[in-house]
Design a protein around this motif. Structure first.
Motif, mmCIF file in Angstrom:
data_model
loop_
_atom_site.group_PDB
_atom_site.id
_atom_site.type_symbol
_atom_site.label_atom_id
_atom_site.label_comp_id
_atom_site.label_asym_id
_atom_site.label_seq_id
_atom_site.Cartn_x
_atom_site.Cartn_y
_atom_site.Cartn_z
ATOM 1 N N ASP B 109 18.267 -23.167 -15.473
ATOM 2 C CA ASP B 109 17.174 -23.402 -16.304
ATOM 3 C C ASP B 109 15.842 -24.104 -15.714
ATOM 4 O O ASP B 109 14.708 -23.781 -16.235
ATOM 5 N N SER B 110 16.023 -24.853 -14.784
ATOM 6 C CA SER B 110 15.032 -25.402 -14.054
ATOM 7 C C SER B 110 14.283 -24.322 -13.315
ATOM 8 O O SER B 110 13.095 -24.438 -13.173
ATOM 9 N N LEU B 111 15.031 -23.054 -12.754
ATOM 10 C CA LEU B 111 14.393 -22.100 -12.362
ATOM 11 C C LEU B 111 13.341 -21.414 -13.204
ATOM 12 O O LEU B 111 12.322 -20.941 -13.096
ATOM 13 N N PHE B 112 13.928 -21.527 -14.380
ATOM 14 C CA PHE B 112 12.926 -20.698 -15.601
ATOM 15 C C PHE B 112 11.789 -21.456 -15.695
ATOM 16 O O PHE B 112 10.610 -21.208 -15.910
ATOM 17 N N GLY B 113 11.864 -22.876 -15.737
ATOM 18 C CA GLY B 113 10.804 -23.706 -15.992
ATOM 19 C C GLY B 113 9.600 -23.511 -14.586
ATOM 20 O O GLY B 113 8.620 -23.538 -15.141
ATOM 21 N N GLY B 120 0.650 -25.960 -12.156
ATOM 22 C CA GLY B 120 0.037 -25.229 -11.398
ATOM 23 C C GLY B 120 0.467 -23.625 -11.380
ATOM 24 O O GLY B 120 0.700 -23.200 -12.591
ATOM 25 N N LYS B 121 0.306 -22.848 -10.561
ATOM 26 C CA LYS B 121 0.515 -21.390 -10.809
ATOM 27 C C LYS B 121 1.879 -20.965 -11.099
ATOM 28 O O LYS B 121 2.970 -21.478 -10.454
ATOM 29 N N PRO B 122 1.894 -20.068 -12.079
ATOM 30 C CA PRO B 122 3.487 -19.708 -12.546
ATOM 31 C C PRO B 122 4.073 -18.914 -11.354
ATOM 32 O O PRO B 122 3.544 -17.985 -10.735
#
Lengths: 179, 282
Positions: B109-113, B120-122
């Motif tokens: 889930d943190s990766l999705f965040g 900053g830049k997605p």
């Protein structure tokens, strides 16, 4: 968060999508970077694990089907509410029918032996207790086709029945058939 | 190459545009063409001809690329598709890494965040479609896990050092300075190796990976890895001996030096082979 090598190239390398030049770039980087080697190894282990999982699925699937078939067979054989109509018009389930047959069959070891007439049917023993129809069932249920033993042995009798020109030997003689 | 495509490129882009679901995500043909050009420009130099662009375009995972662009643009259906398709896979992958359900969920889930760019830049804009989206996401997840693991390892070590239960380094550890001639000889021999051979040696001797693991990593059979490791090791040894002999040592001294000093310079060899992770601008 440290800067990393381009994961697009790393994942493309893992999927064997890179051509010579770019593949060389990735190889050169990998030889110098432990983090990326660990990353690649981890991706590989993910692929291996999921592949093993996929390969295991057919086994589980086939096993499941086989188990389902067995359960279905047993349920049909013993517990299905299948109804049969008897000759007299009454109905009975397969389960009931099986129980009836078991109860009717004498605890005897019955065997068929063709054209063995060493011992004739005792007078009066007309198989009224075990009519030919049920004897066929008995023979089928306890189908153990051992050779007919000698007529001189005690507790043995050979009966001629309506099951064609065959002789039926009852190894353990029910009380009604004792000599 | 400026953003001026030839006719063949235009035809290719039009075809890719029609095959992709860019229209569903509201991407115009011009925007699509710009996306492809910007993506390819990250890998191709300014003087690259149109043919190279054409070849690269054809290898891209266009559907995945468009999906990520749509997500970055805030397209709700693209988000939904991304979450629905990849979150379960990432959680599963994270579980294989962490072997802990809570940690796996948190990692995925943190990766999705990070993908959607809390700050900053997605991160999802750094996806270029060179590999599949699933592969890229798993690589990102693995890297994220390794970074965390390394940070945790450092924290544990510092903590151990503070309470005095275990020193960071053994008390008896003494760095023995190897003979500089041997070190130079080894460094020279390693420097002459090709990147593929260096990777083999580092993976086998320092990472302690199995032949099968290395084989899968570089896509060759493990028996090939075995043969090549033997061959490269022999080559390195020969080069080191020759270099030492050329430096004025006799054969007996060379043998003594190799036999007695090889383990002492192992750490130095690691330093020689390992460089810092080269940052490549994404």
């Amino acid at each position: 968060m440290p800067e990393h090598f381009d994961l697009n190239l790393l994942s493309a390398f893992a999927e064997q999508k890179l051509s010579g030049g770019e593949r060389e770039i990735v190889l050169r980087h990998l030889s110098n970077c432990r983090v990326c080697r660990d990353c690649l190894a981890m991706m590989d282990s993910l692929v291996q694990t999921s592949r093993k999982g996929r390969e295991a699925h057919p086994t589980i699937w086939i096993g499941g089907v086989a188990a389902a078939i067995c359960i279905l067979f047993l349920a049909t054989r013993f517990y299905a509410p299948a109804v049969r109509t008897r000759r007299d018009g009454s109905t009975t389930s397969i389960l009931q029918r099986t129980q009836e047959l078991r109860n009717r069959v004498p605890l005897a070891h019955i065997s068929l032996s063709a054209f063995d007439n060493r011992t004739s049917l005792p007078p009066g023993s007309d198989l009224s207790l075990s009519p030919p129809a049920s004897l066929r069932s008995v023979a089928l249920v306890n189908a153990s086709f051992v050779p007919v033993s000698s007529a001189t042995e005690p507790n043995r009798i050979t009966l001629k029945t309506a099951l064609g020109d065959r002789w039926i030997s009852v190894d353990t003689i029910p009380a009604r058939f004792e000599r | 190459m400026a953003f001026d495509h030839s006719q063949a490129l235009d035809d290719c882009i039009t075809l890719l545009f029609q095959e992709s679901n860019a229209i569903e995500y509201g991407l115009s043909l011009a925007e699509f063409a710009r996306l492809l050009f910007d993506t390819a420009s990250k890998y191709l130099g300014p003087d690259t001809d149109a043919g190279e662009f054409l070849r690269l375009y054809r290898t891209l995972h266009i559907g995945d690329l468009v999906l990520m662009q749509a997500c970055a643009a805030g397209n709700a259906s693209a988000w939904e598709l991304l979450i629905h398709t990849y979150r379960p896979k990432l959680r599963q992958a994270a579980l294989m890494m962490t072997r802990d359900h809570d940690a796996a969920r948190e990692l995925a889930d943190s990766l999705f965040g990070e993908l959607f760019g809390a700050a900053g830049k997605p991160k999802l804009l750094s996806f270029t479609g060179r590999g599949s989206l699933e592969g890229w996401l798993k690589a990102t997840l693995a890297q994220s896990y390794i970074d965390r693991y390394r940070v945790e390892q450092r924290l544990i070590r510092l903590d151990d050092h503070k309470v005095g239960s275990r020193a960071i380094f053994p008390a008896s550890f003494e760095t023995e300075v190897a003979d500089s001639r041997l070190e130079r000889a080894v460094a020279g021999a390693l420097a002459e190796l090709g990147s593929s051979d260096r990777l083999l040696l580092t993976s086998y001797f320092f990472d302690r990976r199995t032949l099968a693991e290395i084989g899968r990593m570089i896509h060759v059979h493990e028996s090939t890895v075995s043969r090549r490791v033997r061959k490269v090791t022999k080559t390195v040894r020969k080069k080191v001996i020759r270099s030492l002999l050329e430096s004025g040592l006799d054969r007996r001294e060379v043998n003594e030096m190799i036999d007695s000093g090889a383990w002492r310079i192992s750490l130095d060899i690691e330093k020689l082979i390992y460089g810092r992770c080269e940052a490549v601008q994404e």
